[in-house]
Write a protein that holds these residues in place. Structure first.
Motif, PDB file in Angstrom:
ATOM      1  N   TYR A 115       2.050   5.363  -8.324  1.00 34.44           N
ATOM      2  CA  TYR A 115       2.509   4.049  -8.770  1.00 34.44           C
ATOM      3  C   TYR A 115       3.904   4.196  -9.379  1.00 34.44           C
ATOM      4  O   TYR A 115       4.080   4.914 -10.372  1.00 34.44           O
ATOM      5  CB  TYR A 115       1.547   3.452  -9.807  1.00 34.44           C
TER       6      TYR A 115
ATOM      7  N   GLU B 153       3.176   8.036  -0.191  1.00 33.73           N
ATOM      8  CA  GLU B 153       2.906   6.608  -0.361  1.00 33.73           C
ATOM      9  C   GLU B 153       3.221   6.218  -1.799  1.00 33.73           C
ATOM     10  O   GLU B 153       2.993   6.987  -2.717  1.00 33.73           O
ATOM     11  CB  GLU B 153       1.432   6.403  -0.013  1.00 33.73           C
TER      12      GLU B 153
ATOM     13  N   PHE C  38       3.290   2.655  -4.587  1.00 32.69           N
ATOM     14  CA  PHE C  38       2.993   1.257  -4.902  1.00 32.69           C
ATOM     15  C   PHE C  38       3.840   0.874  -6.106  1.00 32.69           C
ATOM     16  O   PHE C  38       4.214   1.709  -6.910  1.00 32.69           O
ATOM     17  CB  PHE C  38       1.507   1.076  -5.272  1.00 32.69           C
TER      18      PHE C  38
ATOM     19  N   SER D 257       2.265  -6.851  -0.562  1.00 33.45           N
ATOM     20  CA  SER D 257       0.837  -6.848  -0.253  1.00 33.45           C
ATOM     21  C   SER D 257       0.134  -8.010  -0.933  1.00 33.45           C
ATOM     22  O   SER D 257      -0.327  -8.913  -0.253  1.00 33.45           O
ATOM     23  CB  SER D 257       0.185  -5.498  -0.557  1.00 33.45           C
TER      24      SER D 257
ATOM     25  N   THR E 291       2.683  -7.074  -5.691  1.00 38.27           N
ATOM     26  CA  THR E 291       2.490  -5.652  -5.456  1.00 38.27           C
ATOM     27  C   THR E 291       3.152  -5.321  -4.126  1.00 38.27           C
ATOM     28  O   THR E 291       3.002  -6.048  -3.153  1.00 38.27           O
ATOM     29  CB  THR E 291       0.999  -5.294  -5.413  1.00 38.27           C
TER      30      THR E 291
ATOM     31  N   HIS F 130       4.284  -2.004  -1.337  1.00 31.94           N
ATOM     32  CA  HIS F 130       3.762  -0.730  -0.850  1.00 31.94           C
ATOM     33  C   HIS F 130       4.765  -0.091   0.110  1.00 31.94           C
ATOM     34  O   HIS F 130       5.409  -0.775   0.896  1.00 31.94           O
ATOM     35  CB  HIS F 130       2.423  -1.028  -0.139  1.00 31.94           C
TER      36      HIS F 130
ATOM     37  N   ARG G  99       4.896   3.508   2.695  1.00 30.32           N
ATOM     38  CA  ARG G  99       4.186   4.670   3.227  1.00 30.32           C
ATOM     39  C   ARG G  99       5.135   5.458   4.111  1.00 30.32           C
ATOM     40  O   ARG G  99       5.867   4.867   4.921  1.00 30.32           O
ATOM     41  CB  ARG G  99       2.974   4.234   4.039  1.00 30.32           C
TER      42      ARG G  99
END
Length: 147
Positions: A74, A103, A105, A127, A141, A143, A145
């Motif tokens: 995060y 990844e 967030f 997201s 939020t 994201h 990847r």
């Protein structure tokens, strides 16, 4: 000359500098939230930073001009001192972090259009959106990847 480092242990002096940048950055970027909110959360954030993975960007190897904090995957935020913004340092910092993670967030306030645009430009996708009960603001939020 700028350099990015992942800090293993944070000295009190480094933590003080990081907190100065954190408070300045939040008050400046979130004019829709009372500065009192950030002041009231300063000690909690100070404790969280001490147990987070911190990346700093320094000028001349010793003067911290920006940082990012991560808890697991995060990304709690990227903060660049006002005098050094719009020079590509946030992007450099983010790219360095992306090398270490598969990844990431993060949450960003909807009213913080420049931060949303920055993360979208840097391959993050939206997201979900939710209400931040502490501030009464909607946050999204996002994201990313590794491909």
């Amino acid at each position: 000359m700028f350099k990015i480092n992942r800090l293993r242990q944070i000295t009190d002096q480094e933590l003080d500098r990081i907190m100065e940048i954190w408070i300045e950055g939040n008050v400046s970027a979130h004019d829709f939230i009372s500065p009192v909110y950030w002041q009231n959360n300063k000690e909690l954030v100070r404790k969280m930073i001490a147990v987070s993975t911190i990346y700093v960007i320094t000028k001349n190897d010793d003067h911290i001009v920006g940082f990012a904090g991560i808890q697991k995957n995060y990304l709690a935020g990227i903060f660049i001192k006002k005098d050094f913004q719009n020079q590509g340092l946030g992007k450099e910092l983010l790219n360095c972090i992306k090398l270490d993670y598969n990844e990431l967030f993060l949450s960003v306030y909807n009213k913080n259009q420049s931060a949303k645009a920055f993360y979208l430009k840097n391959q993050f996708t939206r997201s979900t959106s939710q209400l931040d009960k502490a501030t009464g603001e909607i946050e999204t939020t996002m994201h990313w990847r590794k491909e």
